[in-house]
Design an enzyme around this catalytic site. Sequence first.
Site, mmCIF file in Angstrom:
data_model
loop_
_atom_site.group_PDB
_atom_site.id
_atom_site.type_symbol
_atom_site.label_atom_id
_atom_site.label_comp_id
_atom_site.label_asym_id
_atom_site.label_seq_id
_atom_site.Cartn_x
_atom_site.Cartn_y
_atom_site.Cartn_z
ATOM 1 N N LYS A 80 0.864 -1.182 0.000
ATOM 2 C CA LYS A 80 0.000 0.000 0.000
ATOM 3 C C LYS A 80 0.896 1.226 0.000
ATOM 4 C CE LYS A 80 -4.488 1.022 0.500
ATOM 5 N NZ LYS A 80 -5.644 0.266 0.021
ATOM 6 N N GLY A 180 -23.557 3.889 -3.695
ATOM 7 C CA GLY A 180 -22.520 4.377 -4.605
ATOM 8 C C GLY A 180 -22.249 3.372 -5.713
ATOM 9 N N ASN A 181 -20.997 3.381 -6.189
ATOM 10 C CA ASN A 181 -20.643 2.508 -7.313
ATOM 11 C C ASN A 181 -20.922 1.043 -6.999
ATOM 12 O OD1 ASN A 181 -19.667 4.555 -9.011
ATOM 13 N ND2 ASN A 181 -17.767 4.642 -7.820
#
Length: 346
Positions: A80, A180-181
């Site tokens: 990350k 949302g998406n």
Amino acid sequence: MSVLGDLQRMGHEEVVIVQEPTSGYRAIIAVHSTRLGPATGGTRFWPYATMDEAMTDVLRLSRGMTYKNAVAGLALGGGKAVIIGDPHMSAGREALFLAHGRAVNRLQGRFITAEDVGTRPADFEIAARETPYVAGFGGRGGDPSPWTALGVVRGIEAAAAYRWGSSDLTGKHVVVQGCGNVGGAVALHLRERGAVLTVSDTEGARAAACAAAVQGRVVEPAMVYDVEADIFAPCAMGAILNDDTIPRLRVEVVAGAANNQLLRPDHADAVAARRILYVPDYVINAGGVISGSVALLGETPERMAQRVHDIHDTVRLVLELADRNGVNPAAAADQLAESRLQQREE
Ligand code: NAD
């Protein structure tokens, strides 16, 4: 905080702190594990108040990616990156992501990154001018959300089969938090499978549009935990399973896309104590990262789609392991990840 102590405890291979005074770029890149393949994970752009805060986040998130990729059965490790700054900045953004591209490139493929909170596909098109080790934009990955949504629905089917003896969702009442998406697509898939929907979103218009599309009803965001239903599908933000919300839940299954749903690891025990079946977030929401396997691992789209469907079987395996080992499902998912990493080492 002792960073070296944390690295040792969490098992990171390499952590790089990078600064480029000319562009104002400040970032930490954490390579947690390359045991199964190149460390892969998003780049988060966030106004961390302190360097310690950024370090804690990147160490935790990168280890999470190792576990997620291992449980998903991908030949990818975990990593990350966090960039410290204002994610809404526009002037100077190009210089920042060129600097990020150079920093990623210096790891020579040990770390591959794409978008996450605060970053967008265009940022990685810029970074790609400096490095081939970025993905998640047109031509190299694309939008992961539809695949995440499909995987979540397959996981919900597995949880239904485990709890009620059938994966048939006809007539099951599902509360979706976040339209949302991912949440919006989850609601549509569930409706197609005959489920009854209640949806919620802090953006009222989005909730209304989603409810209309699935012939469902809308509940106020603050009341979402109190709805009596079969399944709660958190698809908005993290830490929503906590001391306040767990006693309020009136569902039998919690299964949704949101990352880091448990405020603390022991909240998985609190959910289990209420006899609610919790499907670990990183197991059920892996469809997005799996969709990257076409660009990153050269898999065929057909094989990738099959892997997303197979989230069903992975969820079942994790739930079975939890029962067999007498642990909560989140702990069982971690055990599965650790055993896959161990096998690779032997
Ligand atoms: P998104 O930003 O498109 O949608 C999130 C929605 O949640 C928004 O409509 C927002 O208004 C709403 N929301 C925010 N706070 C809310 C609240 N308190 N109550 C109700 N609604 C609220 O994000 P997304 O891509 O759909 O992702 C949703 C979750 O799934 C996130 O936690 C994300 O980390 C996780 N996730 C996404 C993917 C992916 O492929 N997009 C993959 C894995 C995990």
